[in-house]
Design an enzyme around this catalytic site. Structure first.
Site, PDB file in Angstrom:
ATOM      1  N   ASN A 114       0.848  -1.198   0.000  1.00 21.96           N
ATOM      2  CA  ASN A 114       0.000   0.000   0.000  1.00 21.96           C
ATOM      3  C   ASN A 114       0.883   1.247   0.000  1.00 21.96           C
ATOM      4  OD1 ASN A 114       0.537   0.833   2.850  1.00 21.96           O
ATOM      5  ND2 ASN A 114      -0.352  -1.186   3.243  1.00 21.96           N
ATOM      6  N   ASP A 131      -3.669  -9.917  13.239  1.00 21.22           N
ATOM      7  CA  ASP A 131      -3.819  -8.507  13.616  1.00 21.22           C
ATOM      8  C   ASP A 131      -2.875  -8.234  14.792  1.00 21.22           C
ATOM      9  OD1 ASP A 131      -4.726  -6.020  14.808  1.00 21.22           O
ATOM     10  OD2 ASP A 131      -6.425  -6.182  13.429  1.00 21.22           O
ATOM     11  N   LYS A 175     -13.352   0.758  16.114  1.00 24.83           N
ATOM     12  CA  LYS A 175     -11.999   0.165  16.211  1.00 24.83           C
ATOM     13  C   LYS A 175     -11.449   0.309  17.628  1.00 24.83           C
ATOM     14  CE  LYS A 175     -10.397  -0.041  11.512  1.00 24.83           C
ATOM     15  NZ  LYS A 175      -9.893   0.697  10.378  1.00 24.83           N
TER      16      LYS A 175
HETATM   17  O1  PMT Z   1       3.042   5.999   6.541  1.00 27.41           O
HETATM   18  P1  PMT Z   1       2.516   7.351   6.118  1.00 27.41           P
HETATM   19  O2  PMT Z   1       2.640   7.588   4.634  1.00 27.41           O
HETATM   20  O3  PMT Z   1       3.136   8.453   6.935  1.00 27.41           O
HETATM   21  O4  PMT Z   1       0.941   7.395   6.422  1.00 27.41           O
HETATM   22  C1  PMT Z   1       0.490   7.312   7.731  1.00 27.41           C
HETATM   23  C2  PMT Z   1      -0.730   6.393   7.838  1.00 27.41           C
HETATM   24  C3  PMT Z   1      -1.891   7.000   7.079  1.00 27.41           C
HETATM   25  C4  PMT Z   1      -0.400   5.000   7.280  1.00 27.41           C
HETATM   26  C5  PMT Z   1      -1.017   6.265   9.371  1.00 27.41           C
HETATM   27  O5  PMT Z   1      -1.245   7.524   9.920  1.00 27.41           O
HETATM   28  C6  PMT Z   1      -2.236   5.373   9.635  1.00 27.41           C
HETATM   29  O6  PMT Z   1      -3.361   5.792   9.588  1.00 27.41           O
HETATM   30  N1  PMT Z   1      -1.939   4.076   9.941  1.00 27.41           N
HETATM   31  C7  PMT Z   1      -2.937   3.039  10.080  1.00 27.41           C
HETATM   32  C8  PMT Z   1      -3.227   2.458   8.756  1.00 27.41           C
HETATM   33  C9  PMT Z   1      -4.159   1.288   8.778  1.00 27.41           C
HETATM   34  O7  PMT Z   1      -3.859   0.325   8.149  1.00 27.41           O
HETATM   35  O8  PMT Z   1      -5.201   1.398   9.529  1.00 27.41           O
HETATM   36  P2  PMT Z   1      -6.311   0.197   9.720  1.00 27.41           P
HETATM   37  O9  PMT Z   1      -7.547   0.925   9.999  1.00 27.41           O
HETATM   38  O10 PMT Z   1      -6.315  -0.738   8.584  1.00 27.41           O
HETATM   39  O11 PMT Z   1      -5.786  -0.587  10.971  1.00 27.41           O
HETATM   40  C10 PMT Z   1      -6.173  -0.235  12.300  1.00 27.41           C
HETATM   41  C11 PMT Z   1      -5.041  -0.444  13.253  1.00 27.41           C
HETATM   42  O12 PMT Z   1      -4.702  -1.830  13.348  1.00 27.41           O
HETATM   43  C12 PMT Z   1      -3.760   0.271  12.871  1.00 27.41           C
HETATM   44  O13 PMT Z   1      -3.197   0.764  14.066  1.00 27.41           O
HETATM   45  C13 PMT Z   1      -2.880  -0.829  12.279  1.00 27.41           C
HETATM   46  O14 PMT Z   1      -1.486  -0.581  12.479  1.00 27.41           O
HETATM   47  C14 PMT Z   1      -3.328  -2.043  13.087  1.00 27.41           C
HETATM   48  N2  PMT Z   1      -3.235  -3.309  12.353  1.00 27.41           N
HETATM   49  C15 PMT Z   1      -4.021  -3.528  11.263  1.00 27.41           C
HETATM   50  C16 PMT Z   1      -3.968  -4.747  10.626  1.00 27.41           C
HETATM   51  C17 PMT Z   1      -3.077  -5.747  11.109  1.00 27.41           C
HETATM   52  N3  PMT Z   1      -2.993  -6.927  10.521  1.00 27.41           N
HETATM   53  N4  PMT Z   1      -2.318  -5.498  12.176  1.00 27.41           N
HETATM   54  C18 PMT Z   1      -2.360  -4.302  12.809  1.00 27.41           C
HETATM   55  O15 PMT Z   1      -1.636  -4.078  13.774  1.00 27.41           O
END
Ligand code: PMT
Length: 401
Positions: free
Chosen positions: A211, A305, A338
């Site tokens: 991504n 996760d 979340k």
């Molecule tokens: O890296 P940059 O270009 O600076 O951009 C920053 C960002 C937009 C990536 C960052 O600020 C951000 O929003 N990160 C979270 C991105 C994300 O994938 O969010 P999510 O809604 O899919 O996941 C929710 C949370 O679970 C996140 O904290 C993620 O790290 C965590 N997660 C998700 C899936 C997984 N398998 N394991 C995780 O730990």
């Protein structure tokens, strides 16, 4: 904290009438056992002498870039690494301009540009100069870089005018730095773990799903944590970014590797999950490169996760678990669910529908959702990721201490 034994302070004095106040500031630090080195700009020497500073600080005074480079024991990089904190007092409108431009034309600007430490600025100038739009713009840039301002204050000026632009009192400068150092000392024993960047999920040995995450937001958070003294580990997916040597950087590629690295680094006191971890991986990665064909079907299966695993750990759950939520729609609703579903203390909701913030930008705009019902959610408006990180870490420091 008032005993500053083993604390190393680098003073930068610029040319201005209030340079004389630096002598008193240095005296306060020396009285509290801090180790002091000083840089004088060329014009500062018109107001204070190296001899008076050495006598007070009992430390070396530097004034020339080239003499420092010739010294075997301390070049300008070593000088900036030596310090726990850098204080520029007074800082003039001219030096503010130079720093905002990334200048390295003299020793003071070179050391500050090369520094990975917290830099404090105590401005002193005429009220009109302080209020001038160019000074405001330059200071905004410096704030974006993470420099912290002390003052100025309102009062009578040496030029006879009255207004804002007077350098803060030595005691106020001392107290501010002292607070910063005492928090830094407390934080040294606190472990913080940050995940950042994307993950690559391989289809075959050369192709993968990923991504647009650049890692910038997570790296900035790790930098802010480290500057405040936290024992910081950064687990990073593939990025082009570098980080200070005092941060324990672990580079990984896949979500599985990120998970294993996270497990290895438990327990930790604080965990911040800013990585954009791929939700899915390819169920059977091809051993060999897939040949060209008309159609290709790949099956995806759920990745572990990492955040969920850590926040629900039965004996190693960190004291503070912070997740991110990157959303294109229903930001508030999705972030709130979340927060609950992933058992976080805070969720930082990231609106990724806007082109100039979020993924792969230097800017961001976020809202912090707190589990604690006493805290309302808080919006951190559009600004540099470095500033967003400073504001997040301000809140972490308040919470932890
Ligand atoms: O890296 P940059 O270009 O600076 O951009 C920053 C960002 C937009 C990536 C960052 O600020 C951000 O929003 N990160 C979270 C991105 C994300 O994938 O969010 P999510 O809604 O899919 O996941 C929710 C949370 O679970 C996140 O904290 C993620 O790290 C965590 N997660 C998700 C899936 C997984 N398998 N394991 C995780 O730990």
């Amino acid at each position: 904290m008032k005993n500053l034994t083993n604390k190393k302070i680098l003073f930068v004095i610029c040319g201005g009438v209030s340079a004389y106040k630096s002598l008193e500031t240095i005296r306060l630090f020396k009285k509290n056992n801090a180790e002091i080195k000083t840089i004088l700009t060329k014009s500062a020497k018109e107001f204070v002498t190296p001899l008076s500073i050495t006598s007070l600080s009992q430390g070396k005074v530097y004034d020339d870039l080239f003499s420092v480079e010739n010294e075997t024991e301390m070049d300008h990089i070593a000088l900036s690494r030596w310090a726990d904190v850098i204080i520029v007092a007074p800082i003039t409108a001219n030096t503010i301009y130079k720093l905002s431009q990334g200048s390295s034309e003299d020793l003071a600007s070179t050391v500050i540009l090369a520094s990975n430490k917290q830099v404090f600025l105590a401005p002193a100038m005429n009220v009109r100069m302080w209020e001038h739009q160019s000074t405001k713009d330059n200071l905004k840039t410096l704030k974006n870089y993470g420099y912290k301002l002390i003052g100025p204050v309102i009062g009578d000026m040496a030029c006879g005018e009255y207004g804002e632009g007077k350098m803060s009192d030595p005691l106020d400068i001392f107290n501010e730095i002292n607070n910063f150092l005492s928090v830094q000392i407390k934080n040294k024993k606190i472990k913080a773990l940050v995940t950042a960047g994307p993950t690559n999920e391989y289809i075959d040995p050369v192709r993968f799903i990923t991504n647009k995450s650049s890692g910038k937001q997570g790296y900035e958070i790790a930098k802010s944590l480290s500057k405040r003294g936290f024992d910081t580990t950064l687990i990073s997916g593939p990025t082009n970014l570098n980080i200070d040597e005092n941060i324990n950087l672990i580079r990984v590629e896949t979500a599985e590797e990120m998970f294993k690295a996270t497990q290895k680094n438990l327990p930790t006191d604080i965990a911040i999950f800013s990585a954009a971890v791929a939700d899915f991986k390819i169920d059977k990665k091809n051993k060999d490169k897939i040949k060209k064909r008309e159609n290709l079907t790949i099956n995806l299966e759920k990745n572990v996760d990492i955040l969920n695993y850590v926040s629900n750990h039965n004996f190693m759950r960190p004291k503070l678990v912070i997740g991110f939520a990157a959303e294109t729609n229903n930001l508030d609703k999705n972030a709130s669910s979340k927060l609950a579903n992933k058992n976080c203390d805070w969720i930082i909701a990231n609106d990724i529908s806007k082109k100039d913030s979020g993924f792969n930008s230097d800017y961001n705009e976020v809202t912090i959702h707190y589990k604690d019902p006493q805290n309302k959610k808080e919006k951190l408006s559009f600004k540099k990721k470095s500033e967003i990180s400073e504001e997040i870490v301000d809140r972490i420091v308040t919470q932890i201490n």
